[in-house]
Design a protein around this motif. Structure first.
Motif, PDB file in Angstrom:
ATOM      1  N   THR A 152      -4.042  -7.154 -11.276  1.00  0.00           N
ATOM      2  CA  THR A 152      -3.946  -8.342 -10.068  1.00  0.00           C
ATOM      3  C   THR A 152      -3.062  -7.889  -8.951  1.00  0.00           C
ATOM      4  OG1 THR A 152      -4.099  -9.959 -11.882  1.00  0.00           O
ATOM      5  CG2 THR A 152      -3.471 -10.839  -9.678  1.00  0.00           C
ATOM      6  N   PHE A 153      -1.731  -7.555  -9.119  1.00  0.00           N
ATOM      7  CA  PHE A 153      -0.977  -6.896  -8.128  1.00  0.00           C
ATOM      8  C   PHE A 153      -1.471  -6.038  -7.373  1.00  0.00           C
ATOM      9  CE2 PHE A 153       2.557  -5.068  -6.123  1.00  0.00           C
ATOM     10  CZ  PHE A 153       3.406  -6.192  -5.536  1.00  0.00           C
ATOM     11  N   LEU A 154      -1.860  -5.007  -8.007  1.00  0.00           N
ATOM     12  CA  LEU A 154      -2.407  -3.752  -7.300  1.00  0.00           C
ATOM     13  C   LEU A 154      -3.758  -4.009  -6.407  1.00  0.00           C
ATOM     14  CD1 LEU A 154      -1.978  -1.181 -10.274  1.00  0.00           C
ATOM     15  CD2 LEU A 154      -0.410  -1.267  -8.173  1.00  0.00           C
ATOM     16  N   SER A 155      -4.316  -4.994  -7.043  1.00  0.00           N
ATOM     17  CA  SER A 155      -5.673  -5.353  -6.035  1.00  0.00           C
ATOM     18  C   SER A 155      -5.288  -6.032  -4.946  1.00  0.00           C
ATOM     19  CB  SER A 155      -6.767  -6.059  -7.130  1.00  0.00           C
ATOM     20  OG  SER A 155      -5.864  -7.334  -7.530  1.00  0.00           O
ATOM     21  N   ASP A 156      -4.304  -7.059  -4.939  1.00  0.00           N
ATOM     22  CA  ASP A 156      -3.909  -7.819  -4.010  1.00  0.00           C
ATOM     23  C   ASP A 156      -3.129  -7.137  -2.896  1.00  0.00           C
ATOM     24  OD1 ASP A 156      -5.337 -10.105  -5.167  1.00  0.00           O
ATOM     25  OD2 ASP A 156      -3.664 -10.843  -6.098  1.00  0.00           O
ATOM     26  N   HIS A 157      -2.533  -6.055  -3.277  1.00  0.00           N
ATOM     27  CA  HIS A 157      -1.766  -5.316  -2.355  1.00  0.00           C
ATOM     28  C   HIS A 157      -1.729  -3.988  -2.390  1.00  0.00           C
ATOM     29  CE1 HIS A 157       0.755  -8.914  -2.574  1.00  0.00           C
ATOM     30  NE2 HIS A 157       0.740  -8.843  -3.787  1.00  0.00           N
ATOM     31  N   SER A 158      -3.056  -3.717  -2.363  1.00  0.00           N
ATOM     32  CA  SER A 158      -3.654  -2.232  -2.236  1.00  0.00           C
ATOM     33  C   SER A 158      -3.633  -1.367  -1.111  1.00  0.00           C
ATOM     34  CB  SER A 158      -5.236  -2.231  -2.673  1.00  0.00           C
ATOM     35  OG  SER A 158      -6.171  -3.024  -1.823  1.00  0.00           O
ATOM     36  N   SER A 159      -3.002  -2.110   0.075  1.00  0.00           N
ATOM     37  CA  SER A 159      -3.031  -1.390   1.564  1.00  0.00           C
ATOM     38  C   SER A 159      -1.838  -0.595   1.782  1.00  0.00           C
ATOM     39  CB  SER A 159      -3.009  -2.694   2.509  1.00  0.00           C
ATOM     40  OG  SER A 159      -1.744  -3.486   2.236  1.00  0.00           O
ATOM     41  N   PHE A 160      -0.953  -0.312   0.749  1.00  0.00           N
ATOM     42  CA  PHE A 160       0.307   0.719   0.849  1.00  0.00           C
ATOM     43  C   PHE A 160      -0.140   1.809   1.281  1.00  0.00           C
ATOM     44  CE2 PHE A 160       1.469  -2.215  -3.063  1.00  0.00           C
ATOM     45  CZ  PHE A 160       2.580  -2.972  -2.060  1.00  0.00           C
ATOM     46  N   SER A 161       0.567   2.362   2.236  1.00  0.00           N
ATOM     47  CA  SER A 161      -0.007   3.616   3.005  1.00  0.00           C
ATOM     48  C   SER A 161       0.981   4.704   2.148  1.00  0.00           C
ATOM     49  CB  SER A 161       0.713   3.666   4.318  1.00  0.00           C
ATOM     50  OG  SER A 161       0.323   4.955   4.905  1.00  0.00           O
ATOM     51  N   LEU A 162       0.349   5.752   1.246  1.00  0.00           N
ATOM     52  CA  LEU A 162       1.095   6.371   0.530  1.00  0.00           C
ATOM     53  C   LEU A 162       0.938   7.911   1.245  1.00  0.00           C
ATOM     54  CD1 LEU A 162       0.124   5.424  -3.233  1.00  0.00           C
ATOM     55  CD2 LEU A 162       2.365   5.154  -1.823  1.00  0.00           C
ATOM     56  N   PRO A 163       1.736   8.668   1.348  1.00  0.00           N
ATOM     57  CA  PRO A 163       1.572  10.074   1.595  1.00  0.00           C
ATOM     58  C   PRO A 163       0.919  10.937   0.554  1.00  0.00           C
ATOM     59  CG  PRO A 163       3.728   9.932   0.690  1.00  0.00           C
ATOM     60  CD  PRO A 163       3.087   8.290   0.920  1.00  0.00           C
ATOM     61  N   SER A 164       0.281  11.808   1.041  1.00  0.00           N
ATOM     62  CA  SER A 164      -0.452  12.890   0.155  1.00  0.00           C
ATOM     63  C   SER A 164       0.011  14.240   0.265  1.00  0.00           C
ATOM     64  CB  SER A 164      -1.994  12.762   0.403  1.00  0.00           C
ATOM     65  OG  SER A 164      -2.295  13.153   1.926  1.00  0.00           O
ATOM     66  N   PHE A 165      -0.212  15.195  -0.770  1.00  0.00           N
ATOM     67  CA  PHE A 165       0.437  16.368  -0.846  1.00  0.00           C
ATOM     68  C   PHE A 165      -0.343  17.283  -1.380  1.00  0.00           C
ATOM     69  CE2 PHE A 165       3.451  12.870  -1.601  1.00  0.00           C
ATOM     70  CZ  PHE A 165       4.458  13.219  -0.691  1.00  0.00           C
TER      71      PHE A 165
END
Length: 407
Positions: free
Chosen positions: A88-101
Protein backbone atom coordinates in the motif's frame (compact mmCIF):
# COMPACT_ATOMS: atom_id res chain seq x y z
CA UNK A 1 16.51 14.56 9.10
CA UNK A 2 15.08 11.87 11.36
CA UNK A 3 17.21 11.14 14.43
CA UNK A 4 16.46 8.49 17.04
CA UNK A 5 18.31 8.49 20.34
CA UNK A 6 17.91 5.52 22.62
CA UNK A 7 17.15 6.66 26.18
CA UNK A 8 16.30 4.37 29.02
CA UNK A 9 14.46 6.66 31.46
CA UNK A 10 13.39 9.82 29.64
CA UNK A 11 10.30 9.67 27.39
CA UNK A 12 10.55 10.62 23.73
CA UNK A 13 9.12 13.95 22.60
CA UNK A 14 8.66 15.51 19.20
CA UNK A 15 10.04 19.03 18.71
CA UNK A 16 9.85 21.45 15.82
CA UNK A 17 11.91 24.41 14.70
CA UNK A 18 10.94 27.28 12.42
CA UNK A 19 12.18 26.95 8.86
CA UNK A 20 11.41 28.26 5.40
CA UNK A 21 11.54 24.81 3.86
CA UNK A 22 8.34 22.95 3.15
CA UNK A 23 9.91 19.50 3.50
CA UNK A 24 8.95 17.72 6.69
CA UNK A 25 12.33 16.06 7.04
CA UNK A 26 14.05 19.48 7.35
CA UNK A 27 12.40 20.31 10.65
CA UNK A 28 10.96 17.12 12.16
CA UNK A 29 13.24 15.14 14.42
CA UNK A 30 13.06 13.03 17.56
CA UNK A 31 14.72 14.14 20.77
CA UNK A 32 14.50 12.95 24.40
CA UNK A 33 15.23 16.40 25.87
CA UNK A 34 12.56 18.86 26.97
CA UNK A 35 12.24 21.98 24.84
CA UNK A 36 10.32 25.28 25.07
CA UNK A 37 9.05 24.59 21.57
CA UNK A 38 7.77 21.09 22.34
CA UNK A 39 4.35 20.31 20.95
CA UNK A 40 3.32 18.79 24.26
CA UNK A 41 4.72 17.84 27.60
CA UNK A 42 6.69 14.60 28.16
CA UNK A 43 3.73 13.23 30.06
CA UNK A 44 1.39 13.64 27.07
CA UNK A 45 3.91 12.02 24.71
CA UNK A 46 4.28 8.80 26.60
CA UNK A 47 6.14 6.18 24.49
CA UNK A 48 3.21 3.78 24.77
CA UNK A 49 0.93 6.37 23.15
CA UNK A 50 3.42 7.17 20.37
CA UNK A 51 3.99 3.51 19.63
CA UNK A 52 0.24 3.01 19.19
CA UNK A 53 -0.09 5.76 16.58
CA UNK A 54 -2.47 4.45 13.87
CA UNK A 55 -0.78 3.23 10.72
CA UNK A 56 -2.62 5.64 8.46
CA UNK A 57 -1.29 8.62 10.47
CA UNK A 58 2.22 7.22 10.58
CA UNK A 59 1.97 6.54 6.86
CA UNK A 60 1.01 10.19 6.30
CA UNK A 61 4.02 11.41 8.33
CA UNK A 62 6.40 9.14 6.44
CA UNK A 63 5.06 10.39 3.10
CA UNK A 64 6.69 13.80 3.74
CA UNK A 65 10.14 12.33 4.14
CA UNK A 66 12.71 12.09 1.34
CA UNK A 67 13.62 8.67 0.03
CA UNK A 68 17.07 8.63 1.63
CA UNK A 69 15.55 9.15 5.09
CA UNK A 70 13.03 6.37 4.52
CA UNK A 71 15.85 3.97 3.76
CA UNK A 72 17.54 4.89 7.05
CA UNK A 73 14.30 4.37 8.98
CA UNK A 74 14.03 0.73 7.93
CA UNK A 75 16.52 -0.33 10.59
CA UNK A 76 14.78 1.44 13.50
CA UNK A 77 12.06 -1.14 14.06
CA UNK A 78 10.33 -4.03 12.39
CA UNK A 79 7.06 -2.09 12.45
CA UNK A 80 8.50 0.82 10.46
CA UNK A 81 10.22 -1.55 8.07
CA UNK A 82 7.05 -3.50 7.35
CA UNK A 83 5.08 -0.26 6.89
CA UNK A 84 7.60 1.31 4.47
CA UNK A 85 7.83 -1.91 2.44
CA UNK A 86 4.11 -2.60 2.43
CA UNK A 87 2.42 -2.78 -1.00
CA UNK A 88 0.00 0.00 0.00
CA UNK A 89 2.74 2.45 0.94
CA UNK A 90 4.81 1.63 -2.13
CA UNK A 91 1.87 2.09 -4.50
CA UNK A 92 0.77 5.36 -2.86
CA UNK A 93 4.29 6.79 -2.85
CA UNK A 94 5.79 5.38 -6.03
CA UNK A 95 7.04 8.77 -7.25
CA UNK A 96 10.38 8.56 -5.45
CA UNK A 97 13.16 9.54 -7.79
CA UNK A 98 15.88 6.90 -7.53
CA UNK A 99 19.27 7.06 -9.22
CA UNK A 100 20.24 4.22 -11.53
CA UNK A 101 23.68 2.70 -11.88
CA UNK A 102 25.97 0.61 -14.00
CA UNK A 103 27.31 -2.14 -11.72
CA UNK A 104 30.75 -3.66 -12.25
CA UNK A 105 31.42 -7.25 -11.21
CA UNK A 106 34.76 -9.05 -11.35
CA UNK A 107 35.92 -12.56 -10.30
CA UNK A 108 38.05 -10.95 -7.60
CA UNK A 109 35.15 -8.98 -6.12
CA UNK A 110 34.35 -10.28 -2.65
CA UNK A 111 32.33 -7.85 -0.54
CA UNK A 112 31.26 -4.90 -2.72
CA UNK A 113 30.64 -3.67 -6.25
CA UNK A 114 31.66 -0.38 -7.91
CA UNK A 115 28.65 1.59 -9.16
CA UNK A 116 28.72 4.29 -11.83
CA UNK A 117 26.00 6.95 -11.97
CA UNK A 118 25.78 8.15 -15.61
CA UNK A 119 23.74 11.22 -14.68
CA UNK A 120 26.21 12.53 -12.09
CA UNK A 121 29.26 10.97 -13.80
CA UNK A 122 30.41 9.70 -10.41
CA UNK A 123 31.37 6.46 -8.68
CA UNK A 124 30.17 4.90 -5.44
CA UNK A 125 30.19 1.43 -3.85
CA UNK A 126 27.48 -1.14 -3.22
CA UNK A 127 28.40 -3.21 -0.14
CA UNK A 128 27.03 -6.70 0.35
CA UNK A 129 25.89 -8.29 3.62
CA UNK A 130 28.21 -10.84 5.19
CA UNK A 131 25.88 -13.68 4.31
CA UNK A 132 26.49 -12.97 0.61
CA UNK A 133 29.82 -11.19 0.37
CA UNK A 134 32.39 -13.99 0.46
CA UNK A 135 30.46 -16.62 -1.47
CA UNK A 136 28.46 -14.51 -3.90
CA UNK A 137 30.15 -11.27 -4.89
CA UNK A 138 32.23 -12.95 -7.58
CA UNK A 139 29.29 -15.02 -8.83
CA UNK A 140 26.74 -12.40 -9.87
CA UNK A 141 24.82 -13.89 -12.78
CA UNK A 142 22.01 -11.50 -13.67
CA UNK A 143 20.28 -8.25 -12.69
CA UNK A 144 16.75 -7.02 -13.32
CA UNK A 145 14.58 -4.24 -11.85
CA UNK A 146 16.52 -3.86 -8.61
CA UNK A 147 17.10 -7.57 -8.03
CA UNK A 148 20.45 -9.36 -8.26
CA UNK A 149 20.81 -13.09 -8.89
CA UNK A 150 23.85 -14.91 -7.46
CA UNK A 151 25.16 -18.44 -7.61
CA UNK A 152 25.85 -19.97 -4.21
CA UNK A 153 27.69 -23.09 -3.16
CA UNK A 154 27.50 -24.23 0.46
CA UNK A 155 28.80 -27.62 1.52
CA UNK A 156 29.03 -28.73 -2.13
CA UNK A 157 25.32 -27.98 -2.60
CA UNK A 158 24.65 -25.31 -5.24
CA UNK A 159 21.70 -22.94 -5.30
CA UNK A 160 20.71 -19.47 -6.44
CA UNK A 161 20.20 -16.41 -4.27
CA UNK A 162 17.92 -13.48 -5.20
CA UNK A 163 18.86 -10.27 -3.40
CA UNK A 164 17.36 -6.77 -3.24
CA UNK A 165 20.16 -4.43 -2.03
CA UNK A 166 17.69 -1.65 -1.23
CA UNK A 167 15.46 -3.65 1.12
CA UNK A 168 18.32 -5.99 2.16
CA UNK A 169 16.04 -8.96 1.61
CA UNK A 170 17.10 -12.21 -0.04
CA UNK A 171 15.79 -15.64 -0.95
CA UNK A 172 17.60 -18.90 -1.60
CA UNK A 173 16.33 -20.97 -4.54
CA UNK A 174 17.25 -24.62 -4.85
CA UNK A 175 17.63 -26.34 -8.19
CA UNK A 176 14.84 -28.64 -9.45
CA UNK A 177 16.29 -31.98 -8.43
CA UNK A 178 20.08 -31.82 -8.40
CA UNK A 179 22.92 -29.36 -8.73
CA UNK A 180 23.96 -28.79 -12.34
CA UNK A 181 26.33 -26.51 -14.28
CA UNK A 182 23.72 -24.09 -15.58
CA UNK A 183 24.14 -22.05 -18.77
CA UNK A 184 22.81 -18.71 -20.05
CA UNK A 185 21.00 -17.80 -16.83
CA UNK A 186 18.67 -14.80 -17.10
CA UNK A 187 16.57 -13.10 -14.41
CA UNK A 188 13.40 -11.53 -15.82
CA UNK A 189 11.15 -9.41 -13.58
CA UNK A 190 7.53 -8.32 -13.98
CA UNK A 191 4.94 -6.56 -11.77
CA UNK A 192 3.83 -10.00 -10.55
CA UNK A 193 7.28 -11.31 -9.61
CA UNK A 194 10.15 -12.76 -11.57
CA UNK A 195 11.26 -15.74 -13.64
CA UNK A 196 14.66 -17.41 -13.91
CA UNK A 197 15.65 -18.94 -17.22
CA UNK A 198 18.61 -21.28 -17.58
CA UNK A 199 19.79 -24.24 -19.63
CA UNK A 200 20.61 -27.45 -17.80
CA UNK A 201 22.52 -30.41 -19.23
CA UNK A 202 21.28 -33.95 -19.17
CA UNK A 203 22.86 -36.76 -17.21
CA UNK A 204 24.89 -37.83 -20.26
CA UNK A 205 26.79 -35.74 -22.80
CA UNK A 206 25.00 -37.46 -25.68
CA UNK A 207 21.54 -36.48 -24.46
CA UNK A 208 19.87 -33.17 -25.25
CA UNK A 209 19.76 -30.19 -22.93
CA UNK A 210 16.62 -28.74 -21.34
CA UNK A 211 15.26 -25.31 -20.49
CA UNK A 212 14.69 -24.90 -16.75
CA UNK A 213 12.29 -22.10 -15.87
CA UNK A 214 11.60 -20.91 -12.31
CA UNK A 215 8.50 -18.86 -11.46
CA UNK A 216 8.49 -16.85 -8.21
CA UNK A 217 4.67 -16.89 -8.18
CA UNK A 218 4.34 -20.57 -7.35
CA UNK A 219 8.06 -21.14 -6.57
CA UNK A 220 8.33 -24.09 -8.88
CA UNK A 221 10.63 -25.19 -11.73
CA UNK A 222 9.46 -26.40 -15.11
CA UNK A 223 11.43 -28.13 -17.87
CA UNK A 224 11.15 -27.81 -21.65
CA UNK A 225 13.06 -29.38 -24.52
CA UNK A 226 14.08 -28.32 -28.01
CA UNK A 227 17.25 -26.43 -27.07
CA UNK A 228 19.79 -28.31 -29.16
CA UNK A 229 17.80 -27.72 -32.35
CA UNK A 230 18.26 -23.93 -32.10
CA UNK A 231 21.29 -23.17 -29.87
CA UNK A 232 24.62 -24.95 -30.38
CA UNK A 233 26.62 -26.22 -27.43
CA UNK A 234 29.13 -23.66 -26.25
CA UNK A 235 26.87 -20.71 -27.11
CA UNK A 236 27.59 -18.07 -24.43
CA UNK A 237 25.56 -14.94 -25.19
CA UNK A 238 22.80 -14.19 -22.68
CA UNK A 239 19.22 -13.85 -23.84
CA UNK A 240 17.35 -10.54 -24.11
CA UNK A 241 13.76 -10.24 -22.87
CA UNK A 242 11.31 -8.83 -25.42
CA UNK A 243 7.53 -9.30 -25.77
CA UNK A 244 7.33 -12.23 -23.37
CA UNK A 245 10.27 -14.15 -24.85
CA UNK A 246 14.03 -14.38 -24.55
CA UNK A 247 15.85 -13.64 -27.82
CA UNK A 248 19.28 -14.94 -28.86
CA UNK A 249 21.46 -14.00 -31.85
CA UNK A 250 23.53 -16.96 -33.00
CA UNK A 251 26.12 -17.25 -35.75
CA UNK A 252 27.26 -19.86 -38.31
CA UNK A 253 24.65 -19.66 -39.63
CA UNK A 254 23.50 -16.27 -38.45
CA UNK A 255 20.05 -16.67 -36.92
CA UNK A 256 17.83 -15.03 -34.32
CA UNK A 257 15.82 -17.42 -32.16
CA UNK A 258 13.50 -16.89 -29.21
CA UNK A 259 11.89 -18.95 -26.49
CA UNK A 260 8.51 -18.12 -24.96
CA UNK A 261 8.81 -17.94 -21.16
CA UNK A 262 5.30 -19.26 -20.70
CA UNK A 263 5.27 -22.44 -22.76
CA UNK A 264 8.96 -22.96 -23.62
CA UNK A 265 8.27 -22.92 -27.37
CA UNK A 266 11.18 -21.93 -29.65
CA UNK A 267 10.69 -19.79 -32.78
CA UNK A 268 12.88 -18.16 -35.42
CA UNK A 269 12.72 -14.41 -36.13
CA UNK A 270 13.15 -13.07 -39.65
CA UNK A 271 16.53 -11.45 -40.35
CA UNK A 272 16.63 -11.05 -44.11
CA UNK A 273 14.25 -8.11 -44.49
CA UNK A 274 15.12 -4.41 -44.39
CA UNK A 275 18.54 -2.79 -44.62
CA UNK A 276 20.63 -5.69 -43.33
CA UNK A 277 24.08 -6.88 -44.42
CA UNK A 278 24.88 -10.22 -45.95
CA UNK A 279 25.58 -13.01 -43.47
CA UNK A 280 29.24 -13.35 -44.43
CA UNK A 281 29.83 -9.67 -43.58
CA UNK A 282 28.59 -9.97 -39.97
CA UNK A 283 31.51 -10.40 -37.56
CA UNK A 284 29.33 -10.37 -34.43
CA UNK A 285 25.74 -9.55 -33.41
CA UNK A 286 24.33 -8.74 -29.98
CA UNK A 287 20.75 -7.95 -28.93
CA UNK A 288 19.43 -5.38 -26.43
CA UNK A 289 15.88 -4.26 -25.67
CA UNK A 290 14.23 -1.17 -24.26
CA UNK A 291 11.71 -2.60 -21.75
CA UNK A 292 9.72 0.64 -21.40
CA UNK A 293 9.20 1.39 -25.10
CA UNK A 294 9.35 -2.32 -26.01
CA UNK A 295 11.93 -1.93 -28.77
CA UNK A 296 14.41 -4.60 -29.82
CA UNK A 297 17.84 -3.44 -31.05
CA UNK A 298 20.78 -5.24 -32.57
CA UNK A 299 24.43 -4.16 -32.33
CA UNK A 300 26.51 -5.72 -35.09
CA UNK A 301 30.04 -5.66 -36.39
CA UNK A 302 30.46 -5.44 -40.16
CA UNK A 303 33.61 -6.46 -42.01
CA UNK A 304 35.27 -9.27 -43.92
CA UNK A 305 37.53 -12.23 -43.17
CA UNK A 306 36.49 -12.05 -39.52
CA UNK A 307 37.79 -8.46 -39.06
CA UNK A 308 35.30 -5.81 -37.95
CA UNK A 309 35.52 -2.54 -39.91
CA UNK A 310 32.42 -0.81 -38.59
CA UNK A 311 29.77 -1.21 -35.90
CA UNK A 312 26.11 -0.47 -36.57
CA UNK A 313 22.82 -0.47 -34.67
CA UNK A 314 19.52 -1.76 -36.10
CA UNK A 315 15.99 -1.51 -34.76
CA UNK A 316 13.46 -4.30 -35.27
CA UNK A 317 10.05 -3.31 -36.64
CA UNK A 318 7.34 -5.72 -35.52
CA UNK A 319 4.75 -4.58 -38.04
CA UNK A 320 6.99 -5.36 -41.03
CA UNK A 321 9.30 -7.91 -39.36
CA UNK A 322 12.29 -5.99 -40.67
CA UNK A 323 15.53 -4.53 -39.30
CA UNK A 324 16.15 -0.83 -39.95
CA UNK A 325 19.63 0.66 -39.60
CA UNK A 326 19.56 3.56 -37.12
CA UNK A 327 23.19 4.38 -36.22
CA UNK A 328 26.82 3.83 -37.20
CA UNK A 329 29.69 4.08 -34.73
CA UNK A 330 32.19 6.84 -35.70
CA UNK A 331 35.35 5.38 -37.28
CA UNK A 332 37.77 6.70 -34.66
CA UNK A 333 35.69 5.21 -31.82
CA UNK A 334 35.27 1.94 -33.73
CA UNK A 335 39.04 1.59 -34.14
CA UNK A 336 39.57 2.06 -30.40
CA UNK A 337 36.92 -0.49 -29.48
CA UNK A 338 38.15 -3.17 -31.90
CA UNK A 339 41.69 -2.69 -30.58
CA UNK A 340 40.37 -3.13 -27.03
CA UNK A 341 38.81 -6.53 -27.79
CA UNK A 342 41.75 -7.60 -29.99
CA UNK A 343 39.24 -8.70 -32.67
CA UNK A 344 38.07 -11.47 -30.33
CA UNK A 345 34.38 -10.69 -30.63
CA UNK A 346 33.33 -13.53 -28.33
CA UNK A 347 34.38 -11.16 -25.52
CA UNK A 348 31.88 -8.51 -26.65
CA UNK A 349 28.48 -8.23 -24.97
CA UNK A 350 25.78 -5.55 -24.78
CA UNK A 351 23.18 -4.36 -22.30
CA UNK A 352 20.46 -1.74 -22.02
CA UNK A 353 20.49 0.91 -19.32
CA UNK A 354 18.14 3.91 -19.18
CA UNK A 355 18.08 5.02 -22.85
CA UNK A 356 21.63 3.77 -23.37
CA UNK A 357 22.91 0.87 -25.43
CA UNK A 358 26.11 -0.22 -23.69
CA UNK A 359 28.78 -2.13 -25.63
CA UNK A 360 31.20 -3.90 -23.29
CA UNK A 361 34.18 -6.24 -23.41
CA UNK A 362 35.14 -8.83 -20.78
CA UNK A 363 38.82 -7.84 -20.90
CA UNK A 364 38.36 -4.06 -20.71
CA UNK A 365 37.18 -2.01 -17.65
CA UNK A 366 35.51 0.76 -19.70
CA UNK A 367 32.11 0.88 -21.41
CA UNK A 368 31.21 2.35 -24.78
CA UNK A 369 27.60 3.51 -24.83
CA UNK A 370 25.18 5.10 -27.27
CA UNK A 371 22.52 7.45 -25.85
CA UNK A 372 19.49 6.69 -27.99
CA UNK A 373 17.62 9.93 -27.25
CA UNK A 374 20.59 12.24 -27.83
CA UNK A 375 22.17 10.05 -30.53
CA UNK A 376 25.63 10.52 -29.02
CA UNK A 377 28.49 8.10 -28.21
CA UNK A 378 30.46 8.21 -24.95
CA UNK A 379 32.95 6.21 -22.89
CA UNK A 380 32.42 5.35 -19.23
CA UNK A 381 35.89 5.85 -17.69
CA UNK A 382 37.70 3.24 -15.66
CA UNK A 383 36.73 3.14 -12.00
CA UNK A 384 39.48 5.00 -10.04
CA UNK A 385 39.40 2.45 -7.21
CA UNK A 386 39.85 -0.53 -9.53
CA UNK A 387 43.05 -2.49 -8.79
CA UNK A 388 45.55 -2.50 -11.65
CA UNK A 389 45.94 -6.29 -11.42
CA UNK A 390 42.35 -6.79 -12.59
CA UNK A 391 43.02 -7.36 -16.28
CA UNK A 392 40.08 -9.47 -17.47
CA UNK A 393 36.72 -10.86 -16.39
CA UNK A 394 34.91 -7.51 -16.21
CA UNK A 395 31.13 -7.92 -16.22
CA UNK A 396 28.72 -4.98 -16.27
CA UNK A 397 25.05 -4.99 -15.25
CA UNK A 398 22.27 -2.43 -15.28
CA UNK A 399 21.17 -1.81 -11.68
CA UNK A 400 18.00 0.23 -11.06
CA UNK A 401 17.21 0.17 -7.30
CA UNK A 402 13.60 -0.62 -6.41
CA UNK A 403 11.75 -0.81 -3.13
CA UNK A 404 8.85 -2.69 -4.70
CA UNK A 405 10.93 -5.51 -6.17
CA UNK A 406 10.11 -8.48 -3.97
CA UNK A 407 12.34 -11.52 -3.64
Amino acid sequence: MFRLRAHAKKPITITTTTTTSSTASDFLYWSPESSPTALSSPRDMDPTIWSNLPNHLLDHILSFLPFKTLISLRSISRHLRSLILSPTFLSDHSSFSLPSFLLLCHPQSFNSFPLFNPNLISWCTLPLPRSLSVTCASSLLSSSHGLLCFSRSISSVSSLSIFNPLTRSSRSIKFPSYSFPFELLSLVTSPDGYKIFTLCPSSSAASSRSVCLYDSGDRTWRKFGGVDQVLPRGFNQDGVFYNGSLYFARSEPFLIVSVDLNDGKWTTTATGHGVFPAEDHITFARLVSDPEKKILYMVGGIGSNGICRSIKIWEFKDETESWIETETLPDIVCRKFTSVCYHNYEHVYCLWHKEMICVCCYNWPEILFFHVGRRTWHWVPKCPSLPEKWSCGFRWFSFVPSLSASV
